[in-house]
Design a protein around this motif. Structure first.
Motif, PDB file in Angstrom:
ATOM      1  N   THR A 152     -17.476 -10.889  46.154  1.00  0.00           N
ATOM      2  CA  THR A 152     -16.730 -12.051  44.536  1.00  0.00           C
ATOM      3  C   THR A 152     -16.938 -11.425  43.382  1.00  0.00           C
ATOM      4  OG1 THR A 152     -16.843 -14.120  45.532  1.00  0.00           O
ATOM      5  CG2 THR A 152     -15.667 -12.754  46.924  1.00  0.00           C
ATOM      6  N   ILE A 153     -15.530 -12.148  42.866  1.00  0.00           N
ATOM      7  CA  ILE A 153     -15.048 -12.499  41.513  1.00  0.00           C
ATOM      8  C   ILE A 153     -14.388 -14.103  41.309  1.00  0.00           C
ATOM      9  CG2 ILE A 153     -15.543 -10.520  39.833  1.00  0.00           C
ATOM     10  CD1 ILE A 153     -13.417 -10.235  39.285  1.00  0.00           C
ATOM     11  N   THR A 154     -14.605 -14.945  41.464  1.00  0.00           N
ATOM     12  CA  THR A 154     -13.751 -16.274  40.847  1.00  0.00           C
ATOM     13  C   THR A 154     -13.505 -16.432  39.515  1.00  0.00           C
ATOM     14  OG1 THR A 154     -14.763 -17.079  42.686  1.00  0.00           O
ATOM     15  CG2 THR A 154     -13.830 -18.343  41.549  1.00  0.00           C
ATOM     16  N   VAL A 155     -11.782 -16.510  38.941  1.00  0.00           N
ATOM     17  CA  VAL A 155     -11.379 -16.105  37.765  1.00  0.00           C
ATOM     18  C   VAL A 155     -11.178 -17.947  37.357  1.00  0.00           C
ATOM     19  CG1 VAL A 155      -9.682 -14.766  35.984  1.00  0.00           C
ATOM     20  CG2 VAL A 155     -10.470 -14.005  38.168  1.00  0.00           C
ATOM     21  N   TYR A 156     -11.778 -17.244  36.531  1.00  0.00           N
ATOM     22  CA  TYR A 156     -11.653 -18.868  35.285  1.00  0.00           C
ATOM     23  C   TYR A 156     -10.841 -18.962  34.487  1.00  0.00           C
ATOM     24  CZ  TYR A 156     -15.502 -20.296  38.565  1.00  0.00           C
ATOM     25  OH  TYR A 156     -16.243 -21.178  39.695  1.00  0.00           O
ATOM     26  N   PRO A 157      -9.461 -18.892  34.120  1.00  0.00           N
ATOM     27  CA  PRO A 157      -8.960 -18.826  32.844  1.00  0.00           C
ATOM     28  C   PRO A 157      -9.276 -19.887  31.937  1.00  0.00           C
ATOM     29  CG  PRO A 157      -7.407 -19.376  35.582  1.00  0.00           C
ATOM     30  CD  PRO A 157      -8.870 -19.304  35.406  1.00  0.00           C
ATOM     31  N   ALA A 158      -9.349 -19.117  30.596  1.00  0.00           N
ATOM     32  CA  ALA A 158      -9.244 -20.492  29.456  1.00  0.00           C
ATOM     33  C   ALA A 158      -8.374 -21.180  29.437  1.00  0.00           C
ATOM     34  CB  ALA A 158      -9.877 -19.166  28.652  1.00  0.00           C
ATOM     35  N   PRO A 159      -7.881 -22.216  29.158  1.00  0.00           N
ATOM     36  CA  PRO A 159      -6.545 -22.680  29.144  1.00  0.00           C
ATOM     37  C   PRO A 159      -5.743 -22.273  27.682  1.00  0.00           C
ATOM     38  CG  PRO A 159      -8.237 -23.953  28.977  1.00  0.00           C
ATOM     39  CD  PRO A 159      -9.176 -22.967  29.013  1.00  0.00           C
ATOM     40  N   ASP A 160      -4.785 -21.698  27.494  1.00  0.00           N
ATOM     41  CA  ASP A 160      -3.891 -21.239  27.024  1.00  0.00           C
ATOM     42  C   ASP A 160      -3.998 -21.633  25.992  1.00  0.00           C
ATOM     43  OD1 ASP A 160      -2.701 -19.549  29.192  1.00  0.00           O
ATOM     44  OD2 ASP A 160      -1.307 -21.319  29.481  1.00  0.00           O
ATOM     45  N   GLU A 161      -4.178 -22.797  25.134  1.00  0.00           N
ATOM     46  CA  GLU A 161      -3.649 -23.823  24.030  1.00  0.00           C
ATOM     47  C   GLU A 161      -5.768 -23.269  22.874  1.00  0.00           C
ATOM     48  OE1 GLU A 161      -4.943 -26.970  26.623  1.00  0.00           O
ATOM     49  OE2 GLU A 161      -3.729 -25.695  26.614  1.00  0.00           O
ATOM     50  N   VAL A 162      -6.104 -22.552  23.572  1.00  0.00           N
ATOM     51  CA  VAL A 162      -7.884 -21.724  22.915  1.00  0.00           C
ATOM     52  C   VAL A 162      -8.026 -20.950  23.350  1.00  0.00           C
ATOM     53  CG1 VAL A 162      -8.607 -24.955  22.713  1.00  0.00           C
ATOM     54  CG2 VAL A 162      -8.798 -23.462  25.088  1.00  0.00           C
TER      55      VAL A 162
END
Length: 199
Positions: A66-76
């Motif tokens: 599997t992959i698990t996505v850790y999105p970067a916070p929008d502000e950075v």
């Protein structure tokens, strides 16, 4: 002490995002991973020893990558992404120390992290990296194919690995001209070449 400091640095918002990410893993091969004939019972163990005084979550018997996505916070967010490959000698995955902790650190830099849970332990009769290479190629292609919906730049997708995961990242960076498994869907028609590599 360093690991505790890193967790404080991450902050509450990233930890909450991490929890949400961990609840939504993406199955890389929905109809079964290539060459897998038996579904293993996945095992997770946090009592196998300590690093820097902290326990390490060790995962083995992975037959459904599997992959698990850790999105970067929008502000950075920078639009860059890194597929993270934990180490473990191709027998286990050091899933927190070389996995989700690294993903949290990358998020602080504005990088979306993609934690790869690749197949371990080594498969009898196959090269130690054969099944994991299929998994990382599929992961890179999947992320690139879905870059727009993930708000990523498809030309800024890299790979990073530790120990066996470092070997796997190097293999992915040098073995990208041909998929090592039969195509599954449109994600396998885009390049699985990493744009950069951190070992």
């Amino acid at each position: 002490m360093v690991r505790k400091w890193k967790l404080l640095l991450v902050g509450v918002s990233c930890i909450m995002g991490t929890t949400m990410a961990q609840n939504n893993p993406i199955l890389l091969f929905p109809k079964g991973a290539p060459g897998e004939t038996t579904k293993l019972i996945e095992k997770a163990d946090a009592d196998g020893g300590k690093t820097g005084g902290e326990t390490v979550l060790r995962i083995t018997n992975v037959s459904e990558p599997t992959i698990t996505v850790y999105p970067a916070p929008d502000e950075v967010a920078t639009g860059a992404a890194v597929v993270v490959c934990p180490g473990g000698g191709y027998n286990i995955l050091a899933y927190d120390l070389e996995g989700d902790e690294v993903c949290e650190w990358l998020n602080n830099l504005g990088v979306t992290a993609i934690l790869l849970k690749y197949r371990v332990p080594r498969r009898e009769g196959r090269a130690k990296h054969e099944a994991p290479l299929q998994d990382v190629q599929r992961a890179i292609g999947y992320v690139r194919a879905h870059a727009e919906e993930m708000n990523l730049d498809p030309q800024r997708i890299g790979v990073m690995g530790f120990s066996a995961g470092g070997h796997l990242s190097a293999m992915a960076s040098n073995t990208f001209d041909k998929r090592t498994y039969p195509a599954v869907d449109a994600a396998d028609k885009v390049s699985c070449r990493p744009d950069f590599c951190l070992l």
